[in-house]
Design a protein around this motif. Structure first.
Motif, PDB file in Angstrom:
ATOM      1  N   UNK A  85      50.440  25.798  27.468  1.00 38.77           N
ATOM      2  CA  UNK A  85      50.192  24.613  26.313  1.00 38.77           C
ATOM      3  C   UNK A  85      48.831  23.517  27.192  1.00 38.77           C
ATOM      4  N   UNK A  86      49.566  23.306  28.380  1.00 35.57           N
ATOM      5  CA  UNK A  86      48.352  22.247  28.931  1.00 35.57           C
ATOM      6  C   UNK A  86      47.357  23.118  29.000  1.00 35.57           C
ATOM      7  N   UNK A  87      46.648  23.729  29.153  1.00 39.62           N
ATOM      8  CA  UNK A  87      45.066  24.092  29.312  1.00 39.62           C
ATOM      9  C   UNK A  87      44.579  24.801  28.053  1.00 39.62           C
ATOM     10  N   UNK A  88      43.282  24.258  28.159  1.00 36.41           N
ATOM     11  CA  UNK A  88      42.303  23.033  27.060  1.00 36.41           C
ATOM     12  C   UNK A  88      40.984  24.342  26.776  1.00 36.41           C
ATOM     13  N   UNK A  89      41.400  25.580  26.982  1.00 37.82           N
ATOM     14  CA  UNK A  89      40.446  26.848  26.335  1.00 37.82           C
ATOM     15  C   UNK A  89      39.433  26.645  27.317  1.00 37.82           C
ATOM     16  N   UNK A  90      38.320  27.279  27.629  1.00 37.10           N
ATOM     17  CA  UNK A  90      36.994  27.767  28.504  1.00 37.10           C
ATOM     18  C   UNK A  90      35.859  26.377  27.690  1.00 37.10           C
ATOM     19  N   UNK A  91      35.127  26.214  28.912  1.00 34.84           N
ATOM     20  CA  UNK A  91      34.746  25.138  28.887  1.00 34.84           C
ATOM     21  C   UNK A  91      33.319  25.738  27.489  1.00 34.84           C
ATOM     22  N   UNK A  92      32.685  24.649  27.104  1.00 34.28           N
ATOM     23  CA  UNK A  92      32.222  25.093  26.198  1.00 34.28           C
ATOM     24  C   UNK A  92      30.394  25.526  26.482  1.00 34.28           C
ATOM     25  N   UNK A  93      30.300  26.636  25.782  1.00 34.15           N
ATOM     26  CA  UNK A  93      29.207  27.771  26.457  1.00 34.15           C
ATOM     27  C   UNK A  93      29.539  28.754  27.270  1.00 34.15           C
ATOM     28  N   UNK A  94      30.562  28.737  28.112  1.00 34.46           N
ATOM     29  CA  UNK A  94      30.756  29.296  29.274  1.00 34.46           C
ATOM     30  C   UNK A  94      30.708  30.588  28.904  1.00 34.46           C
ATOM     31  N   UNK A  95      31.911  31.012  27.389  1.00 34.49           N
ATOM     32  CA  UNK A  95      32.174  32.665  27.079  1.00 34.49           C
ATOM     33  C   UNK A  95      30.838  33.069  26.358  1.00 34.49           C
ATOM     34  N   UNK A  96      29.860  31.990  26.256  1.00 35.58           N
ATOM     35  CA  UNK A  96      28.709  32.831  25.198  1.00 35.58           C
ATOM     36  C   UNK A  96      27.713  33.300  26.288  1.00 35.58           C
ATOM     37  N   UNK A  97      27.906  32.422  28.178  1.00 35.50           N
ATOM     38  CA  UNK A  97      27.311  32.511  29.098  1.00 35.50           C
ATOM     39  C   UNK A  97      27.598  34.006  29.650  1.00 35.50           C
ATOM     40  N   UNK A  98      29.109  34.272  29.607  1.00 38.98           N
ATOM     41  CA  UNK A  98      28.858  35.039  30.108  1.00 38.98           C
ATOM     42  C   UNK A  98      29.069  36.441  29.624  1.00 38.98           C
ATOM     43  N   UNK A  99      29.191  36.023  27.931  1.00 36.68           N
ATOM     44  CA  UNK A  99      29.264  37.685  27.547  1.00 36.68           C
ATOM     45  C   UNK A  99      27.506  37.557  27.614  1.00 36.68           C
ATOM     46  N   UNK A 100      26.803  36.899  27.745  1.00 39.41           N
ATOM     47  CA  UNK A 100      25.406  37.290  28.266  1.00 39.41           C
ATOM     48  C   UNK A 100      25.077  37.880  29.294  1.00 39.41           C
ATOM     49  N   UNK A 101      25.956  37.265  29.801  1.00 37.88           N
ATOM     50  CA  UNK A 101      25.084  38.015  31.562  1.00 37.88           C
ATOM     51  C   UNK A 101      25.957  39.708  31.532  1.00 37.88           C
ATOM     52  N   UNK A 102      27.099  39.481  31.186  1.00 39.88           N
ATOM     53  CA  UNK A 102      28.119  40.987  30.943  1.00 39.88           C
ATOM     54  C   UNK A 102      26.968  41.856  30.461  1.00 39.88           C
ATOM     55  N   UNK A 103      26.537  41.914  29.363  1.00 42.47           N
ATOM     56  CA  UNK A 103      25.479  42.088  28.683  1.00 42.47           C
ATOM     57  C   UNK A 103      24.359  42.627  29.505  1.00 42.47           C
ATOM     58  N   UNK A 104      23.732  41.825  30.279  1.00 45.14           N
ATOM     59  CA  UNK A 104      22.610  42.612  31.500  1.00 45.14           C
ATOM     60  C   UNK A 104      23.431  42.937  32.456  1.00 45.14           C
ATOM     61  N   UNK A 105      24.541  43.520  32.171  1.00 42.84           N
ATOM     62  CA  UNK A 105      25.119  43.752  33.393  1.00 42.84           C
ATOM     63  C   UNK A 105      24.413  43.163  35.013  1.00 42.84           C
ATOM     64  N   UNK A 106      25.415  41.957  34.645  1.00 48.35           N
ATOM     65  CA  UNK A 106      25.002  41.315  36.164  1.00 48.35           C
ATOM     66  C   UNK A 106      26.393  40.759  36.316  1.00 48.35           C
ATOM     67  N   UNK A 107      26.737  42.128  38.048  1.00 50.00           N
ATOM     68  CA  UNK A 107      27.774  41.557  38.735  1.00 50.00           C
ATOM     69  C   UNK A 107      28.334  39.845  38.892  1.00 50.00           C
ATOM     70  N   UNK A 108      29.815  39.687  38.490  1.00 51.38           N
ATOM     71  CA  UNK A 108      30.233  38.761  38.922  1.00 51.38           C
ATOM     72  C   UNK A 108      31.596  38.207  38.665  1.00 51.38           C
ATOM     73  N   UNK A 109      31.772  37.338  40.133  1.00 52.39           N
ATOM     74  CA  UNK A 109      32.978  37.388  40.921  1.00 52.39           C
ATOM     75  C   UNK A 109      33.784  35.817  40.128  1.00 52.39           C
ATOM     76  N   UNK A 110      34.831  36.261  40.344  1.00 53.42           N
ATOM     77  CA  UNK A 110      35.824  34.575  40.811  1.00 53.42           C
ATOM     78  C   UNK A 110      35.568  34.173  42.007  1.00 53.42           C
TER      79      UNK A 110
END
Length: 218
Positions: A85-110
């Motif tokens: 409950x102390x987590x305040x979500x994903x930072x603004x615009x991050x999820x949108x950017x990740x979705x667009x990068x994934x759609x373009x087939x860009x490999x991503x790692x953590x």
């Protein structure tokens, strides 16, 4: 510049865990430094370091040398894992950017200093786990950030050369890890780190103020 892959830190870069980390550290320092006047600034200046390094520095600063690192770590991680409950979500615009990068087939790692299981669970609960092909956590490395090893392992698993990857983080240890590995590095402007005072191997190549900027580099 164009990149073939993106490497992200997790806490403080993708997920807004600032409140969670602060509260977990309060629990840990209450246990490790009972009665000591530890304030928020004392804790914030060590954000981005490995847990063991931060605990050692705090103990030195407050004149304590008889603490048990394993017990302190257990207190910290017990709180961290037990208070989603102390987590305040994903930072603004991050999820949108990740979705667009994934759609373009860009490999991503953590590349995280935390544990794989904790990071993967948090990303899953926030709906962004599937954007990442690889998660490199504390259990995957023998030499954590700022050493190059975490970034090098992530690049290897993604099948890219470090010179073709952009590492995005929120702390000087993230940036040093990427620079040591030969990646291009970017620090996010929503970092708790003082991004204006970074020098040498801790200095990033760029600052990202909006995650959607990343689409300009593919």
């Amino acid at each position: 510049m164009k990149f073939k892959a993106f490497l992200f830190d997790c806490d403080g870069t993708i997920i807004n865990t600032d409140r969670l980390i602060m509260n977990a550290w309060r629990a840990a320092t209450d246990f490790m430094l009972p009665g000591k006047p530890v304030n928020e600034q004392d804790l914030r200046k060590h954000f981005g370091r490995t847990f063991d390094e931060a605990a050692m520095l705090l103990a030195q600063e407050f004149g304590v040398d008889d603490y048990n690192p394993e017990e302190v770590a257990e207190v910290y991680w017990t709180y961290h894992k037990g208070h989603p409950e102390d987590i305040d979500g994903v930072f603004p615009t991050v999820a949108e950017a990740l979705k667009s990068l994934k759609a373009k087939g860009i490999p991503m790692g953590i590349v995280t200093s935390g544990f794989y299981e904790t990071c993967s669970k948090e990303l899953e609960e926030l709906g962004v786990r599937d954007f990442f092909d690889v998660i490199v956590g504390a259990g995957d490395v023998t030499q954590p950030k700022p050493n190059a090893q975490p970034a090098l392992i992530c690049c290897e698993r993604l099948g890219v050369e470090p010179k073709d990857a952009l590492l995005i983080g929120d702390s000087k240890n993230d940036i040093a890890c990427g620079n040591n590995a030969g990646c291009t590095t970017a620090i996010v402007s929503w970092s708790l780190c003082n991004i204006n005072n970074l020098q040498g191997v801790e200095k990033p190549d760029m600052v990202i103020s909006d995650a959607k900027q990343l689409l300009e580099y593919i």
